[in-house]
Scaffold this motif. Sequence first.
Motif, PDB file in Angstrom:
ATOM      1  N   GLU A 132      43.029   9.411 -14.935  1.00 39.81           N
ATOM      2  CA  GLU A 132      43.555  10.551 -13.934  1.00 39.81           C
ATOM      3  C   GLU A 132      43.902  11.920 -14.438  1.00 39.81           C
ATOM      4  OE1 GLU A 132      47.725   8.837 -13.913  1.00 39.81           O
ATOM      5  OE2 GLU A 132      47.061   7.158 -12.470  1.00 39.81           O
ATOM      6  N   THR A 163      39.449  12.577 -11.961  1.00 41.78           N
ATOM      7  CA  THR A 163      39.988  12.479 -10.686  1.00 41.78           C
ATOM      8  C   THR A 163      39.383  13.645  -9.625  1.00 41.78           C
ATOM      9  OG1 THR A 163      42.187  12.238 -11.935  1.00 41.78           O
ATOM     10  CG2 THR A 163      42.296  12.975  -9.382  1.00 41.78           C
ATOM     11  N   CYS A 203      39.951  13.689  -2.800  1.00 42.61           N
ATOM     12  CA  CYS A 203      40.658  12.401  -2.523  1.00 42.61           C
ATOM     13  C   CYS A 203      41.746  12.258  -3.521  1.00 42.61           C
ATOM     14  CB  CYS A 203      39.817  11.250  -2.494  1.00 42.61           C
ATOM     15  SG  CYS A 203      38.944  10.981  -3.781  1.00 42.61           S
ATOM     16  N   ASP A 210      41.882  10.699  -6.236  1.00 44.60           N
ATOM     17  CA  ASP A 210      41.621   9.425  -6.840  1.00 44.60           C
ATOM     18  C   ASP A 210      40.645   9.302  -7.944  1.00 44.60           C
ATOM     19  OD1 ASP A 210      43.713   8.205  -5.045  1.00 44.60           O
ATOM     20  OD2 ASP A 210      41.851   7.500  -3.539  1.00 44.60           O
ATOM     21  N   ASP A 251      50.796   0.307 -11.094  1.00 48.02           N
ATOM     22  CA  ASP A 251      49.570   1.022 -10.961  1.00 48.02           C
ATOM     23  C   ASP A 251      48.377   0.129 -11.886  1.00 48.02           C
ATOM     24  OD1 ASP A 251      50.290   2.900  -9.303  1.00 48.02           O
ATOM     25  OD2 ASP A 251      50.961   4.378 -11.140  1.00 48.02           O
ATOM     26  N   TRP A 287      44.803  -2.001 -10.816  1.00 45.43           N
ATOM     27  CA  TRP A 287      43.420  -1.869 -11.348  1.00 45.43           C
ATOM     28  C   TRP A 287      42.874  -3.101 -12.021  1.00 45.43           C
ATOM     29  CZ3 TRP A 287      40.267   1.805 -10.164  1.00 45.43           C
ATOM     30  CH2 TRP A 287      41.013   3.107  -9.761  1.00 45.43           C
ATOM     31  N   LEU A 304      43.799  -1.101  -5.859  1.00 47.45           N
ATOM     32  CA  LEU A 304      43.313   0.126  -6.230  1.00 47.45           C
ATOM     33  C   LEU A 304      41.820  -0.208  -6.914  1.00 47.45           C
ATOM     34  CD1 LEU A 304      46.345   1.559  -8.669  1.00 47.45           C
ATOM     35  CD2 LEU A 304      45.564   2.229  -6.009  1.00 47.45           C
ATOM     36  N   GLU A 318      39.879  -0.457  -3.309  1.00 47.24           N
ATOM     37  CA  GLU A 318      39.587   0.624  -2.670  1.00 47.24           C
ATOM     38  C   GLU A 318      38.587   1.366  -3.362  1.00 47.24           C
ATOM     39  OE1 GLU A 318      40.564   1.764  -0.064  1.00 47.24           O
ATOM     40  OE2 GLU A 318      41.746  -0.219   0.532  1.00 47.24           O
ATOM     41  N   TRP A 319      38.574   1.485  -4.855  1.00 43.93           N
ATOM     42  CA  TRP A 319      37.643   2.100  -5.509  1.00 43.93           C
ATOM     43  C   TRP A 319      36.101   1.638  -5.375  1.00 43.93           C
ATOM     44  CZ3 TRP A 319      34.412   0.730  -9.760  1.00 43.93           C
ATOM     45  CH2 TRP A 319      33.751   1.972 -10.470  1.00 43.93           C
TER      46      TRP A 319
END
Length: 320
Positions: free
Chosen positions: A132, A136, A140, A142, A273, A277, A283, A286-287
């Motif tokens: 992060e 990052t 976006c 992310d 979170d 992952w 997450l 989506e990645w």
Amino acid sequence: MARATRATAATRQSTRRSSRLNNQEIKNNAIVEIQQRPRRGRKPVDSSSLLDLCSSETLEKPFDHPRRSSRITPSELLRRESVLEAREAECKRRADELDARSVSLSKREDEARALMQGIATRESKAILAQLEEHFTCALCYDILAQPYSLNPGQCGHTYCALCILRHFFSRLHKACGGWHESVDCPMCRSLLVITPDRVPRLDITFPFVPNRTAAAMCESMIEKLAQSTTGSSLVVKREESEGSWPGSEWDMEWGRKKGKSKEEEEMEEENADLAGWREGGNLRTEWLKKDRRREMLHLLKYWPTLRSQDFVDLKHKLGV
């Protein structure tokens, strides 16, 4: 001389005859002996003699084989019983010691498991914090997915492939399919080289460069997060607008539940979170969906010969 020779021959002949007769007699005597010899076998048992023998032995010697119970005395039984009780007590003591050791080992195993889980959780949190902080995307917000940098001669800032493609094609005019003004960097506002309309174009006019170092770092860290053994459960996040009825247990301040401190909510969000992952998390899914390397490679391959209509079609495909 002749008489002596004859006498000697006669003597030899008589000796031979006598030896033959003796041998024959020996053989006959051996045959007669073998025939007269009694056959070996079991002798017939006389019942009367057997009874007499048993009666005489019984009278002479008392009976030495009574029952087992009659041979063991009460003192011997008590002694054996005490020995068995002592052995039973020893076995029980050893069983209790083994149970205590088993409980102790299980506790140590739980402590080691909790310690390893805590180490894995801290390591995952550190990896996520590094991602992060350093990887990052500024568009976006992310984690970088297939990072590409702008022309290093201008600024060199790195973005996701999909994000920078959308930003680049958002300046494209649909009517003519060209860029009449230069595209700037979203972060430092440095101007990129204007895309020439004439074909063939030079490769140096391509505004994107793959950042392989950032891509390798992101992939390795995300793979470590996916293989982490954190046992955190998913926590549903509530927004402020998700109705809080009067008198309900949910407070209006960001859906915070009454009785929970701010630290507990932050811990739950961090665990959520980390769980996102992991393998199959939202997450991570989506990645992976943001992998638009094909469009970037296609654009790089046919950049010298692409025309205005090809740029317009690519802009529609990106949904800009």
